[in-house]
Design a protein around this motif. Structure first.
Motif, PDB file in Angstrom:
ATOM      1  N   TYR A   1      15.220  82.394  72.460  1.00  0.00           N
ATOM      2  CA  TYR A   1      16.254  81.793  73.290  1.00  0.00           C
ATOM      3  C   TYR A   1      16.487  80.339  72.888  1.00  0.00           C
ATOM      4  CZ  TYR A   1      18.530  79.716  77.311  1.00  0.00           C
ATOM      5  OH  TYR A   1      19.392  79.018  78.106  1.00  0.00           O
ATOM      6  N   ARG A   2      15.411  79.612  72.617  1.00  0.00           N
ATOM      7  CA  ARG A   2      15.548  78.205  72.212  1.00  0.00           C
ATOM      8  C   ARG A   2      16.267  78.088  70.878  1.00  0.00           C
ATOM      9  NH1 ARG A   2      10.444  74.900  72.186  1.00  0.00           N
ATOM     10  NH2 ARG A   2      11.972  73.243  72.099  1.00  0.00           N
ATOM     11  N   THR A   3      15.978  79.006  69.963  1.00  0.00           N
ATOM     12  CA  THR A   3      16.637  78.979  68.656  1.00  0.00           C
ATOM     13  C   THR A   3      18.139  79.168  68.800  1.00  0.00           C
ATOM     14  OG1 THR A   3      14.654  79.835  67.581  1.00  0.00           O
ATOM     15  CG2 THR A   3      16.723  80.096  66.401  1.00  0.00           C
ATOM     16  N   VAL A   4      18.536  80.155  69.601  1.00  0.00           N
ATOM     17  CA  VAL A   4      19.958  80.405  69.814  1.00  0.00           C
ATOM     18  C   VAL A   4      20.593  79.228  70.556  1.00  0.00           C
ATOM     19  CG1 VAL A   4      21.623  81.942  70.946  1.00  0.00           C
ATOM     20  CG2 VAL A   4      19.665  82.894  69.732  1.00  0.00           C
ATOM     21  N   ASN A   5      19.867  78.644  71.499  1.00  0.00           N
ATOM     22  CA  ASN A   5      20.376  77.487  72.230  1.00  0.00           C
ATOM     23  C   ASN A   5      20.604  76.302  71.285  1.00  0.00           C
ATOM     24  OD1 ASN A   5      21.250  76.090  74.466  1.00  0.00           O
ATOM     25  ND2 ASN A   5      19.191  75.424  75.044  1.00  0.00           N
ATOM     26  N   PHE A   6      19.647  76.051  70.391  1.00  0.00           N
ATOM     27  CA  PHE A   6      19.820  74.978  69.405  1.00  0.00           C
ATOM     28  C   PHE A   6      20.981  75.287  68.458  1.00  0.00           C
ATOM     29  CE2 PHE A   6      15.177  73.825  70.070  1.00  0.00           C
ATOM     30  CZ  PHE A   6      15.473  72.654  70.747  1.00  0.00           C
ATOM     31  N   ALA A   7      21.121  76.552  68.085  1.00  0.00           N
ATOM     32  CA  ALA A   7      22.243  76.938  67.220  1.00  0.00           C
ATOM     33  C   ALA A   7      23.567  76.682  67.929  1.00  0.00           C
ATOM     34  CB  ALA A   7      22.119  78.411  66.821  1.00  0.00           C
ATOM     35  N   TRP A   8      23.636  76.991  69.220  1.00  0.00           N
ATOM     36  CA  TRP A   8      24.853  76.725  69.988  1.00  0.00           C
ATOM     37  C   TRP A   8      25.147  75.226  70.027  1.00  0.00           C
ATOM     38  CZ3 TRP A   8      29.210  78.525  71.428  1.00  0.00           C
ATOM     39  CH2 TRP A   8      29.918  77.974  72.472  1.00  0.00           C
ATOM     40  N   LEU A   9      24.109  74.411  70.214  1.00  0.00           N
ATOM     41  CA  LEU A   9      24.302  72.958  70.198  1.00  0.00           C
ATOM     42  C   LEU A   9      24.793  72.487  68.833  1.00  0.00           C
ATOM     43  CD1 LEU A   9      21.152  71.762  72.185  1.00  0.00           C
ATOM     44  CD2 LEU A   9      23.548  71.711  72.942  1.00  0.00           C
ATOM     45  N   GLY A  10      24.263  73.076  67.773  1.00  0.00           N
ATOM     46  CA  GLY A  10      24.722  72.737  66.428  1.00  0.00           C
ATOM     47  C   GLY A  10      26.180  73.098  66.227  1.00  0.00           C
ATOM     48  N   LEU A  11      26.594  74.244  66.739  1.00  0.00           N
ATOM     49  CA  LEU A  11      27.983  74.680  66.624  1.00  0.00           C
ATOM     50  C   LEU A  11      28.909  73.758  67.419  1.00  0.00           C
ATOM     51  CD1 LEU A  11      29.912  76.827  65.511  1.00  0.00           C
ATOM     52  CD2 LEU A  11      29.472  78.159  67.571  1.00  0.00           C
ATOM     53  N   ARG A  12      28.473  73.333  68.577  1.00  0.00           N
ATOM     54  CA  ARG A  12      29.291  72.439  69.411  1.00  0.00           C
ATOM     55  C   ARG A  12      29.444  71.049  68.804  1.00  0.00           C
ATOM     56  NH1 ARG A  12      27.109  72.464  75.206  1.00  0.00           N
ATOM     57  NH2 ARG A  12      28.664  70.823  75.332  1.00  0.00           N
ATOM     58  N   SER A  13      28.548  70.694  67.891  1.00  0.00           N
ATOM     59  CA  SER A  13      28.627  69.368  67.280  1.00  0.00           C
ATOM     60  C   SER A  13      29.473  69.343  66.004  1.00  0.00           C
ATOM     61  CB  SER A  13      27.212  68.855  66.965  1.00  0.00           C
ATOM     62  OG  SER A  13      26.651  69.617  65.918  1.00  0.00           O
ATOM     63  N   TRP A  14      30.122  70.440  65.677  1.00  0.00           N
ATOM     64  CA  TRP A  14      30.921  70.519  64.453  1.00  0.00           C
ATOM     65  C   TRP A  14      32.093  69.552  64.486  1.00  0.00           C
ATOM     66  CZ3 TRP A  14      31.929  76.005  62.137  1.00  0.00           C
ATOM     67  CH2 TRP A  14      30.746  76.465  61.558  1.00  0.00           C
ATOM     68  N   THR A  15      32.430  69.054  63.325  1.00  0.00           N
ATOM     69  CA  THR A  15      33.600  68.203  63.160  1.00  0.00           C
ATOM     70  C   THR A  15      34.819  69.072  62.873  1.00  0.00           C
ATOM     71  OG1 THR A  15      33.240  67.967  60.777  1.00  0.00           O
ATOM     72  CG2 THR A  15      32.145  66.365  62.208  1.00  0.00           C
ATOM     73  N   ARG A  16      35.990  68.462  62.913  1.00  0.00           N
ATOM     74  CA  ARG A  16      37.214  69.210  62.582  1.00  0.00           C
ATOM     75  C   ARG A  16      37.165  69.716  61.145  1.00  0.00           C
ATOM     76  NH1 ARG A  16      41.880  65.486  65.358  1.00  0.00           N
ATOM     77  NH2 ARG A  16      41.344  66.077  67.480  1.00  0.00           N
ATOM     78  N   ARG A  17      36.542  68.929  60.292  1.00  0.00           N
ATOM     79  CA  ARG A  17      36.426  69.322  58.880  1.00  0.00           C
ATOM     80  C   ARG A  17      35.621  70.614  58.739  1.00  0.00           C
ATOM     81  NH1 ARG A  17      33.588  65.540  54.362  1.00  0.00           N
ATOM     82  NH2 ARG A  17      33.937  66.921  52.621  1.00  0.00           N
ATOM     83  N   GLN A  18      34.541  70.735  59.499  1.00  0.00           N
ATOM     84  CA  GLN A  18      33.723  71.948  59.446  1.00  0.00           C
ATOM     85  C   GLN A  18      34.469  73.143  60.021  1.00  0.00           C
ATOM     86  OE1 GLN A  18      30.284  70.117  61.396  1.00  0.00           O
ATOM     87  NE2 GLN A  18      29.038  70.808  59.655  1.00  0.00           N
ATOM     88  N   VAL A  19      35.213  72.935  61.109  1.00  0.00           N
ATOM     89  CA  VAL A  19      35.984  74.029  61.705  1.00  0.00           C
ATOM     90  C   VAL A  19      37.045  74.511  60.720  1.00  0.00           C
ATOM     91  CG1 VAL A  19      37.583  74.637  63.565  1.00  0.00           C
ATOM     92  CG2 VAL A  19      35.547  73.286  64.079  1.00  0.00           C
ATOM     93  N   ALA A  20      37.737  73.569  60.080  1.00  0.00           N
ATOM     94  CA  ALA A  20      38.764  73.943  59.104  1.00  0.00           C
ATOM     95  C   ALA A  20      38.142  74.688  57.925  1.00  0.00           C
ATOM     96  CB  ALA A  20      39.501  72.700  58.611  1.00  0.00           C
ATOM     97  N   THR A  21      36.987  74.220  57.462  1.00  0.00           N
ATOM     98  CA  THR A  21      36.296  74.889  56.361  1.00  0.00           C
ATOM     99  C   THR A  21      35.890  76.302  56.755  1.00  0.00           C
ATOM    100  OG1 THR A  21      35.468  72.776  55.540  1.00  0.00           O
ATOM    101  CG2 THR A  21      34.323  74.753  54.788  1.00  0.00           C
ATOM    102  N   ALA A  22      35.390  76.480  57.973  1.00  0.00           N
ATOM    103  CA  ALA A  22      34.984  77.804  58.442  1.00  0.00           C
ATOM    104  C   ALA A  22      36.169  78.761  58.473  1.00  0.00           C
ATOM    105  CB  ALA A  22      34.354  77.706  59.831  1.00  0.00           C
ATOM    106  N   ILE A  23      37.307  78.281  58.941  1.00  0.00           N
ATOM    107  CA  ILE A  23      38.500  79.136  59.016  1.00  0.00           C
ATOM    108  C   ILE A  23      38.976  79.521  57.618  1.00  0.00           C
ATOM    109  CG2 ILE A  23      40.938  79.187  59.686  1.00  0.00           C
ATOM    110  CD1 ILE A  23      40.096  77.420  62.118  1.00  0.00           C
ATOM    111  N   ILE A  24      39.084  78.523  56.742  1.00  0.00           N
ATOM    112  CA  ILE A  24      39.566  78.792  55.380  1.00  0.00           C
ATOM    113  C   ILE A  24      38.598  79.706  54.626  1.00  0.00           C
ATOM    114  CG2 ILE A  24      40.037  77.705  53.143  1.00  0.00           C
ATOM    115  CD1 ILE A  24      41.103  75.267  54.800  1.00  0.00           C
ATOM    116  N   ALA A  25      37.288  79.426  54.713  1.00  0.00           N
ATOM    117  CA  ALA A  25      36.291  80.251  54.011  1.00  0.00           C
ATOM    118  C   ALA A  25      36.276  81.670  54.561  1.00  0.00           C
ATOM    119  CB  ALA A  25      34.912  79.619  54.122  1.00  0.00           C
ATOM    120  N   SER A  26      36.410  81.835  55.873  1.00  0.00           N
ATOM    121  CA  SER A  26      36.434  83.181  56.470  1.00  0.00           C
ATOM    122  C   SER A  26      37.624  83.984  55.968  1.00  0.00           C
ATOM    123  CB  SER A  26      36.491  83.090  57.999  1.00  0.00           C
ATOM    124  OG  SER A  26      35.329  82.500  58.509  1.00  0.00           O
TER     125      SER A  26
END
Length: 173
Positions: free
Chosen positions: A2-27
């Protein structure tokens, strides 16, 4: 877990716009590559002898999105060079997804190793297992990478070496 998934969620919430754009384009790019080559997206370049089954589409889409997100975890504002196992696990997951959603008799490796009837008899039944493996591998790699953006783990050997140095400095003082 549970802690691992919680930390992963925190990591995802800290993404920059650049990372979100990269995720969309790469997907999208990964989804197009797998979709076109396995003819989940109909095209005139590739052919498929056996029609796709219903589970090919969710495995293809989810694996493409997870792999695109995994690629985005390597985008940082400051350049850092670091090798880790998560990228390798994610790459293996993407590769396994390719075999999972592809036509069993269009796969040259399966066709060479098993022949046409062998590919249908032996390779086609394990494709759902390969699909599950692809989803699990890319998910684990993504969770590890996202967790690592929040929690920095130090290898045990390095920690003990630093502790020994710090202790010897304190003794000399």
């Amino acid at each position: 877990m549970y802690r691992t998934v919680n930390f992963a969620w925190l990591g995802l919430r800290s993404w920059t716009r650049r990372q979100v754009a990269t995720a969309i384009i790469a997907s999208v790019i990964i989804g197009l590559l797998i979709g076109l080559a396995t003819v989940l997206i109909p095209n005139s370049i590739f052919a498929r002898d056996i029609a796709p089954v219903w589970w090919n589409y969710p495995v293809w889409i989810i694996t493409s999105v997870a792999t695109g997100m995994l690629v985005a975890t390597y985008v940082r504002d400051e350049p850092t060079v670091r090798r880790d196992r998560q990228g390798t696990v994610g790459m293996i997951g993407g590769f396994v997804a390719w075999f999972a959603v592809g036509c069993p008799v269009c796969n040259k490796l399966a066709l060479l190793a098993l022949g046409y009837s062998g590919a249908i008899t032996y390779f086609a039944p394990i494709q759902p297992i390969l699909g599950i493996a692809a989803l699990v591998l890319t998910s684990i790699a993504l969770i590890w990478r996202l967790k690592g953006q929040v929690v920095c783990s130090i290898p045990r050997r390095q920690r003990t070496a630093d502790t020994v140095e710090a202790t010897s400095e304190n003794i000399q003082l």
